[in-house]
Design a protein around this motif. Structure first.
Motif, PDB file in Angstrom:
ATOM      1  N   LEU A  84       0.844  -1.187   0.000  1.00 39.02           N
ATOM      2  CA  LEU A  84       0.000   0.000   0.000  1.00 39.02           C
ATOM      3  C   LEU A  84       0.882   1.241   0.000  1.00 39.02           C
ATOM      4  CD1 LEU A  84      -3.065   0.732   0.286  1.00 39.02           C
ATOM      5  CD2 LEU A  84      -2.670   0.883   2.747  1.00 39.02           C
ATOM      6  N   LEU A  85       0.480   2.239  -0.769  1.00 43.20           N
ATOM      7  CA  LEU A  85       1.201   3.502  -0.853  1.00 43.20           C
ATOM      8  C   LEU A  85       0.244   4.615  -0.442  1.00 43.20           C
ATOM      9  CD1 LEU A  85       2.817   2.880  -4.356  1.00 43.20           C
ATOM     10  CD2 LEU A  85       3.862   2.467  -2.115  1.00 43.20           C
ATOM     11  N   LEU A  86       0.681   5.456   0.482  1.00 39.64           N
ATOM     12  CA  LEU A  86      -0.198   6.493   1.019  1.00 39.64           C
ATOM     13  C   LEU A  86       0.389   7.882   0.821  1.00 39.64           C
ATOM     14  CD1 LEU A  86      -0.001   3.937   3.318  1.00 39.64           C
ATOM     15  CD2 LEU A  86      -2.062   5.115   4.036  1.00 39.64           C
ATOM     16  N   SER A  87      -0.422   8.779   0.295  1.00 39.00           N
ATOM     17  CA  SER A  87      -0.003  10.161   0.105  1.00 39.00           C
ATOM     18  C   SER A  87      -0.996  11.094   0.786  1.00 39.00           C
ATOM     19  CB  SER A  87       0.051  10.501  -1.390  1.00 39.00           C
ATOM     20  OG  SER A  87       0.309  11.893  -1.575  1.00 39.00           O
ATOM     21  N   GLY A 100       0.366   0.006 -10.297  1.00 32.07           N
ATOM     22  CA  GLY A 100      -0.470  -1.122  -9.925  1.00 32.07           C
ATOM     23  C   GLY A 100      -0.540  -1.422  -8.443  1.00 32.07           C
ATOM     24  N   VAL A 101       0.353  -0.840  -7.640  1.00 27.37           N
ATOM     25  CA  VAL A 101       0.282  -1.017  -6.193  1.00 27.37           C
ATOM     26  C   VAL A 101      -0.883  -0.163  -5.675  1.00 27.37           C
ATOM     27  CG1 VAL A 101       1.484  -0.762  -3.982  1.00 27.37           C
ATOM     28  CG2 VAL A 101       2.768  -1.380  -6.043  1.00 27.37           C
ATOM     29  N   PRO A 102      -1.744  -0.710  -4.817  1.00 26.19           N
ATOM     30  CA  PRO A 102      -2.865   0.088  -4.307  1.00 26.19           C
ATOM     31  C   PRO A 102      -2.380   1.388  -3.671  1.00 26.19           C
ATOM     32  CG  PRO A 102      -3.184  -2.210  -3.753  1.00 26.19           C
ATOM     33  CD  PRO A 102      -1.806  -2.098  -4.339  1.00 26.19           C
ATOM     34  N   VAL A 103      -3.006   2.480  -4.058  1.00 27.94           N
ATOM     35  CA  VAL A 103      -2.581   3.788  -3.563  1.00 27.94           C
ATOM     36  C   VAL A 103      -3.735   4.457  -2.837  1.00 27.94           C
ATOM     37  CG1 VAL A 103      -3.152   4.942  -5.752  1.00 27.94           C
ATOM     38  CG2 VAL A 103      -1.502   5.993  -4.213  1.00 27.94           C
ATOM     39  N   VAL A 104      -3.396   5.106  -1.732  1.00 24.61           N
ATOM     40  CA  VAL A 104      -4.356   5.884  -0.952  1.00 24.61           C
ATOM     41  C   VAL A 104      -3.993   7.351  -1.112  1.00 24.61           C
ATOM     42  CG1 VAL A 104      -5.210   6.393   1.361  1.00 24.61           C
ATOM     43  CG2 VAL A 104      -4.728   4.026   0.708  1.00 24.61           C
TER      44      VAL A 104
END
Length: 200
Positions: A84-87, A100-104
């Motif tokens: 998961l990647l969060l910004s 393609g990595v799930p992003v928040v």
């Protein structure tokens, strides 16, 4: 990917405190035992995910947070260890860079949240969700029923419960666990704190 797969059903995301690798592994075992298996580290500490993945494998979900531009998202995604990647921000460039990595994505006001949702991320974190008071949980979620929202901010347990009961998918209480929590000899204090934040 379904949200339940992204976080393995967890409704709380733990920001791992700063610590040496041995302390983090020991603390990680306690977190897993107490049902807190979704963790994040900030971009600057992303290399730590390699060692954590080697130890914990698929028992945990690992994320990289505070990604502030597309280059940081691309670097975090490229290691292959983040689930998961969060910004704290929202833009199409951030979504594209995730490869393609799930992003928040992030937003605070209704307009910002709506803009972020239009980009079709895995979820949108309301950040800093504590800035507008506890009642904002009900106000904002009512405006976006059924949408994947995560409450990120300085939250006590009762505030976490308010967001979840209002319809948020998950919460990320910033600073809930500190460096002192993972350095005590028997980690009993950490276990007690984990139990205080169990929200299932």
């Amino acid at each position: 990917m379904e949200w339940v797969e992204v976080l393995a059903g967890s409704r709380m995301i733990v920001e791992l405190p700063v610590g040496d690798s041995d302390d983090l592994v020991a603390a990680g075992e306690v977190l897993v035992q107490e049902g807190l298996s979704a963790w994040t580290v900030p971009f600057e500490r992303r290399a730590e995910l390699i060692g954590l993945r080697e130890v914990f494998g698929r028992r945990v979900r690992l994320g990289v947070s505070n990604l502030r531009n597309a280059d940081q998202v691309r670097l975090a995604a490229g290691r292959g260890t983040a689930d998961l990647l969060l910004s704290p921000f929202a833009s199409a460039e951030l979504v594209d860079a995730a490869e393609g990595v799930p992003v928040v994505l992030g937003g605070l006001t209704p307009a910002e949240v709506a803009t972020a949702l239009e980009l079709r991320p895995a979820a949108v974190q309301v950040i800093p969700c504590d800035a507008l008071g506890s009642l904002y949980a009900q106000t904002l979620t009512a405006m976006f029923p059924g949408e994947p929202l995560i409450a990120t901010g300085k939250l006590e347990r009762f505030q976490c419960e308010m967001w979840l009961e209002a319809g948020a998918l998950a919460v990320c209480p910033v600073g809930a666990f500190g460096a002192d929590d993972i350095t005590e000899a028997d980690l009993s204090g950490l276990r007690h704190r984990c139990q205080g934040y169990r929200l299932d």
